[in-house]
Write an enzyme that holds these catalytic residues in place. Structure first.
Site, PDB file in Angstrom:
ATOM      1  N   PRO A   2       0.838  -1.201   0.000  1.00  0.00           N
ATOM      2  CA  PRO A   2       0.000   0.000   0.000  1.00  0.00           C
ATOM      3  C   PRO A   2       0.875   1.254   0.000  1.00  0.00           C
ATOM      4  O   PRO A   2       1.727   1.415   0.854  1.00  0.00           O
ATOM      5  CB  PRO A   2      -0.778  -0.110   1.310  1.00  0.00           C
ATOM      6  CG  PRO A   2      -0.594  -1.513   1.768  1.00  0.00           C
ATOM      7  CD  PRO A   2       0.695  -1.992   1.207  1.00  0.00           C
ATOM      8  N   GLU A   3       0.656   2.107  -0.970  1.00  0.00           N
ATOM      9  CA  GLU A   3       1.413   3.363  -1.036  1.00  0.00           C
ATOM     10  C   GLU A   3       0.482   4.505  -0.624  1.00  0.00           C
ATOM     11  O   GLU A   3      -0.642   4.261  -0.185  1.00  0.00           O
ATOM     12  CB  GLU A   3       1.994   3.527  -2.443  1.00  0.00           C
ATOM     13  CG  GLU A   3       2.905   2.343  -2.786  1.00  0.00           C
ATOM     14  CD  GLU A   3       3.695   2.497  -4.072  1.00  0.00           C
ATOM     15  OE1 GLU A   3       3.926   3.630  -4.518  1.00  0.00           O
ATOM     16  OE2 GLU A   3       4.084   1.463  -4.624  1.00  0.00           O
ATOM     17  N   LYS A  52       2.454   7.179   4.069  1.00  0.00           N
ATOM     18  CA  LYS A  52       1.920   5.839   4.306  1.00  0.00           C
ATOM     19  C   LYS A  52       1.426   5.656   5.740  1.00  0.00           C
ATOM     20  O   LYS A  52       1.230   4.525   6.185  1.00  0.00           O
ATOM     21  CB  LYS A  52       3.007   4.808   4.004  1.00  0.00           C
ATOM     22  CG  LYS A  52       3.507   4.859   2.562  1.00  0.00           C
ATOM     23  CD  LYS A  52       4.608   3.845   2.368  1.00  0.00           C
ATOM     24  CE  LYS A  52       5.261   4.000   1.014  1.00  0.00           C
ATOM     25  NZ  LYS A  52       6.415   3.115   0.863  1.00  0.00           N
ATOM     26  N   ASN A 161       7.192   1.491  -4.343  1.00  0.00           N
ATOM     27  CA  ASN A 161       7.842   0.943  -5.519  1.00  0.00           C
ATOM     28  C   ASN A 161       7.123   1.271  -6.837  1.00  0.00           C
ATOM     29  O   ASN A 161       7.765   1.500  -7.855  1.00  0.00           O
ATOM     30  CB  ASN A 161       7.973  -0.569  -5.351  1.00  0.00           C
ATOM     31  CG  ASN A 161       9.284  -1.065  -5.915  1.00  0.00           C
ATOM     32  OD1 ASN A 161      10.125  -0.261  -6.316  1.00  0.00           O
ATOM     33  ND2 ASN A 161       9.451  -2.366  -5.970  1.00  0.00           N
ATOM     34  N   ARG A 254      14.762  -3.263  -2.928  1.00  0.00           N
ATOM     35  CA  ARG A 254      13.464  -3.402  -3.620  1.00  0.00           C
ATOM     36  C   ARG A 254      13.731  -3.441  -5.117  1.00  0.00           C
ATOM     37  O   ARG A 254      14.699  -2.857  -5.594  1.00  0.00           O
ATOM     38  CB  ARG A 254      12.550  -2.210  -3.296  1.00  0.00           C
ATOM     39  CG  ARG A 254      12.236  -2.033  -1.818  1.00  0.00           C
ATOM     40  CD  ARG A 254      11.321  -3.126  -1.277  1.00  0.00           C
ATOM     41  NE  ARG A 254      10.064  -3.232  -2.002  1.00  0.00           N
ATOM     42  CZ  ARG A 254       9.010  -2.430  -1.812  1.00  0.00           C
ATOM     43  NH1 ARG A 254       9.069  -1.473  -0.925  1.00  0.00           N
ATOM     44  NH2 ARG A 254       7.910  -2.598  -2.504  1.00  0.00           N
TER      45      ARG A 254
END
Ligand SMILES: [Zn+2]
Length: 264
Positions: A2-3, A52, A161, A254
């Protein structure tokens, strides 16, 4: 993961369902039992978010939630549903129930800790009063790559990401350029695309970053019910613009997705 767009969406959902109402709180899993007891039978006075991080305010007691990679809320109209054993926090009122599972953080803050958290985060592109200069001032001095800096929550809050990969592609920007070598015009374009794409995501609760004329015929048929991207998770697929193979590399633990031809 979740961004910022998901967190904004969740803040809207919880404001609609719980703001100004007395909520019952519990921790079926037990790991937030004390915190839940503290807010049980109290009025939710505000719901705020930055990047976030999501906050439920009960006057000066503030529940801070960070979903991390695996956390999620399920919010529904009441139908007497049982909570899963893994539910860290259940909040309910006469109309709605919201269950939180798997967060990285679910804890009670006082006002001081709340402000410290807010102040530790960079500007959030979803806030109308976000100051892009604050982010630029950090980026233009940094020896880290722009790909790393975009994921640093103290530089810009809410980008993960997906929203790193897609604005970099749209700006034809190599992720490997150092912050101190980034052109101001490129930063402006990255910021502008972050604002626009996060807004679309927050409204729909879905990530949609691709212009219609860049979608395949099959995707056009599905548009609106599927997530689409230019480079994110498209390793080996042809770039939508130049047909080169989209590449994936590790950056800061990532996966970084990019087009080596468009983003030179
Ligand atoms: Zn390309």
């Amino acid at each position: 993961m979740p961004e910022g767009h998901s967190i904004r969406h969740l803040a809207t959902v919880h404001s609609y369902g719980f703001l100004g109402t007395t909520v019952q709180a519990s921790s079926p899993q037990g790991r937030f039992a004390e915190g839940a007891a503290l807010i049980n039978n109290r009025t939710m006075t505000d719901v705020t978010c930055k990047g976030k991080h999501l906050f439920f305010h009960f006057d000066h007691d503030i529940v801070h939630v960070h979903l991390g990679l695996y956390g999620w809320f399920t919010t529904r109209k009441n139908k007497g549903q049982d909570a899963k054993e893994s539910t860290r926090l259940r909040i309910t009122n006469k109309d709605y129930t919201s269950d939180l599972v798997g967060p990285t953080a679910c804890e009670v803050f006082d006002n001081q800790r709340y402000l410290a958290k807010i102040n530790s985060l960079g500007p959030d592109p979803l806030k109308t009063d976000a100051d892009a200069e604050e982010a630029w001032n950090k980026i233009k001095k940094s020896k880290k790559t722009i790909g790393q800096l975009l994921m640093d929550q103290s530089v810009i809050a809410g980008i993960g990401n997906v929203y790193r990969a897609e604005p970099l592609f749209l700006s034809s920007q190599s992720p490997f350029v150092l912050g101190k070598e980034l052109h101001r015009g490129k930063f402006d374009s990255l910021w502008r695309d972050s604002v626009r794409l996060l807004q679309v995501g927050a409204e729909d609760g879905k990530i949609k970053t691709v212009a219609e004329h860049h979608l395949t015929n099959d995707e056009v048929k599905l548009h609106g019910c599927t997530q689409t991207s230019y480079v994110y998770k498209r390793t080996g697929n042809p770039c939508r613009v130049c047909s080169s193979a989209v590449q994936a590399d590790d950056m800061g633990g990532r996966t970084l997705y990019w087009c080596p031809n468009c983003q030179r």
